[in-house]
Design an enzyme around this catalytic site. Structure first.
Site, mmCIF file in Angstrom:
data_model
loop_
_atom_site.group_PDB
_atom_site.id
_atom_site.type_symbol
_atom_site.label_atom_id
_atom_site.label_comp_id
_atom_site.label_asym_id
_atom_site.label_seq_id
_atom_site.Cartn_x
_atom_site.Cartn_y
_atom_site.Cartn_z
ATOM 1 N N LYS A 144 2.268 -3.244 7.392
ATOM 2 C CA LYS A 144 2.542 -3.429 5.956
ATOM 3 C C LYS A 144 3.982 -3.006 5.636
ATOM 4 C CE LYS A 144 0.160 -4.612 3.051
ATOM 5 N NZ LYS A 144 -0.163 -5.972 2.516
ATOM 6 N N THR A 183 0.818 -1.217 0.000
ATOM 7 C CA THR A 183 0.000 0.000 0.000
ATOM 8 C C THR A 183 0.853 1.269 0.000
ATOM 9 O OG1 THR A 183 -1.438 1.297 1.480
ATOM 10 C CG2 THR A 183 -0.113 -0.359 2.522
ATOM 11 N N ASP A 184 0.267 2.353 -0.483
ATOM 12 C CA ASP A 184 0.970 3.646 -0.433
ATOM 13 C C ASP A 184 1.047 4.191 0.991
ATOM 14 O OD1 ASP A 184 -1.732 4.335 -0.097
ATOM 15 O OD2 ASP A 184 -1.778 5.807 -1.719
ATOM 16 N N GLU A 185 0.258 3.594 1.918
ATOM 17 C CA GLU A 185 0.207 4.134 3.285
ATOM 18 C C GLU A 185 1.531 3.958 4.022
ATOM 19 O OE1 GLU A 185 -3.469 3.434 5.365
ATOM 20 O OE2 GLU A 185 -4.571 3.143 3.494
ATOM 21 N N TYR A 228 -1.839 -0.415 11.025
ATOM 22 C CA TYR A 228 -1.952 -1.105 9.724
ATOM 23 C C TYR A 228 -0.752 -0.804 8.829
ATOM 24 C CZ TYR A 228 -3.289 -1.604 4.806
ATOM 25 O OH TYR A 228 -3.282 -1.911 3.462
#
Ligand code: NAD
Ligand code: TYD
Length: 355
Positions: free
Chosen positions: A163, A133-135, A159
């Site tokens: 990741k 993810t870009d997060e 989260y």
């Protein structure tokens, strides 16, 4: 040849498997634990399809993963399985650490053992693709350029931290052991089979049910949105042509504040399924307390995957969001089943007759 897909009964995993088998006959082995987010109904159209094998199990179960690799001899693993909802990670981070970190570690170790024993062509062709993810990059300021693949990692939620940890493990298994990995970091997806705890499906479901449409904080947080089948095509491109050890950012070139997303959804619903009251769905919008640590802005620079692999999204936001609303209107039973937990009964029905 075949591929092993983890998290295949979730939102993106199920879209990926359905898309894959629409486009080719290479068999898919789907591994999914069927947590609250996993739903076999997403894959119901594949029942009886000899190209698809569903395995109920946990990516943290090393013996199971080993036996799947030995039995099916896949040429690739596409790893979607994860706990994926930021708000849940704030309320209970434990499962995120277990699945996202330990689970990825287990898969990497199993893949390393399997790949090491392969020879010749099979060894050269094997890939482990990690879906991320870009997060992991953290939060952008209004005038910052979008995230590139070389941005520093600054995850802010349990989260995104889990990741980020999994991305580092994947990188290390390539660097240290030579495991042929690729990673993609994608922006927010939307489309069919999106679990109605996430913004877009939640707003559609609540609007139709006459409930309030909760906007966290001021609603000016910005995300980049990508239609889910465009994410699937990006992963296929990386699997087919991506350079081993490389990271590819995937995005829709479509930054939008949350409030604008919600307004768009209300306007589409006003057009396609007007409320009996004659009022606009916009009147159901309610501002609620913000998410702790809420990232203000994500944006993706997707030039590397375009330059190297020729990938670009096929959908614009206008076409994708209209398709999405139409899908939810046509599949209100799916939402009702998920919300009522009825799909769990369907599971029992489905499995009761199997050995
Ligand atoms: P999802 O929550 O809809 O689905 C996750 C799936 O993984 C579910 O089917 C669940 O049952 C399964 N699962 C969870 N724990 C498991 C375990 N221990 N063993 C086996 N299966 C398990 O998530 P999603 O939105 O489809 O996301 C898929 C992947 O894509 C995730 O890795 C996520 O981080 C990443 N991603 C998602 C988005 C997005 O916008 N949804 C964007 C970028 C990246
Ligand atoms: P979400 O779909 O949970 O994805 P993510 O947090 O991974 O980006 O949320 C998207 C954005 O919408 C995020 O900024 C939080 C916001 N949001 C709301 O304003 N209200 C809601 O009820 C939800 C679920 C999310």
């Amino acid at each position: 040849m075949s591929i092993l897909v983890t998290g295949a009964a979730g939102f993106i995993g199920s879209n990926f498997v359905l898309d894959w088998l629409r486009g080719c006959d290479e068999p898919v082995i789907s591994l999914d634990k069927l947590t609250y987010a996993g739903n076999l109904q997403n894959l119901a159209s594949l029942q009886g399809d000899a190209r698809h094998t569903f395995v109920l199990g946990d990516i943290c179960d090393r013996a199971l993963v080993d036996s799947l690799l030995t039995t099916h001899q896949p040429r690739a693993i596409v790893h979607f399985a994860a706990e994926s909802h930021v708000d849940r990670s704030i309320h209970g981070p434990g499962e995120f650490m277990r699945t996202n970190i330990d689970g990825t570690f287990t898969l990497l170790e199993a893949a390393r053992g399997y790949w090491s024993a392969l020879e010749g062509e099979a060894k050269a062709a094997f890939r482990f693709h990690h879906v991320s993810t870009d997060e992991v990059y953290g939060s952008l300021k209004p005038n910052d350029p979008p995230f590139t693949e070389t941005n520093t990692y600054e995850p802010n939620s349990p989260y995104s931290a889990s990741k980020a940890a999994s991305d580092h493990l994947v990188r290390a298994w390539h660097h240290t052991y030579g495991l042929p990995v690729t990673t993609s970091n994608c922006s927010n997806n939307y489309g069919p089979y999106h679990f109605p705890e996430k913004l877009i499906p939640l707003i559609i479901a609540n609007a139709l049910a006459g409930k309030s449409l909760p906007i966290y904080g001021d609603g000016q947080q910005i995300r980049d949105w990508l239609y889910v089948t465009d994410h699937c095509s990006a992963i296929r491109a990386v699997l087919a042509k991506g350079r081993v050890g490389e990271v590819y950012n995937v995005g829709g070139w479509n930054e939008m504040p949350n409030l604008q997303i919600v307004h768009t959804l209300c306007d589409l619903l006003d057009e396609l399924s007007p409320a009996a009251s004659g009022k606009s769905y916009r009147e159901q919008i309610t501002y609620v307390t913000d998410r702790p640590g809420h990232d203000r802005r994500y944006a993706i620079d997707a030039r590397k995957i375009e330059r190297e692999l020729g990938w670009r999204p096929a959908e614009t936001f206008d076409t994708g969001i209209r398709k999405t609303v139409q899908w939810y209107l046509a599949n209100q039973d799916w939402v009702a089943n998920v919300l009522s937990g009825a799909y769990r009964e369907w599971l029992e029905t489905n499995y009761a007759s199997r050995s």
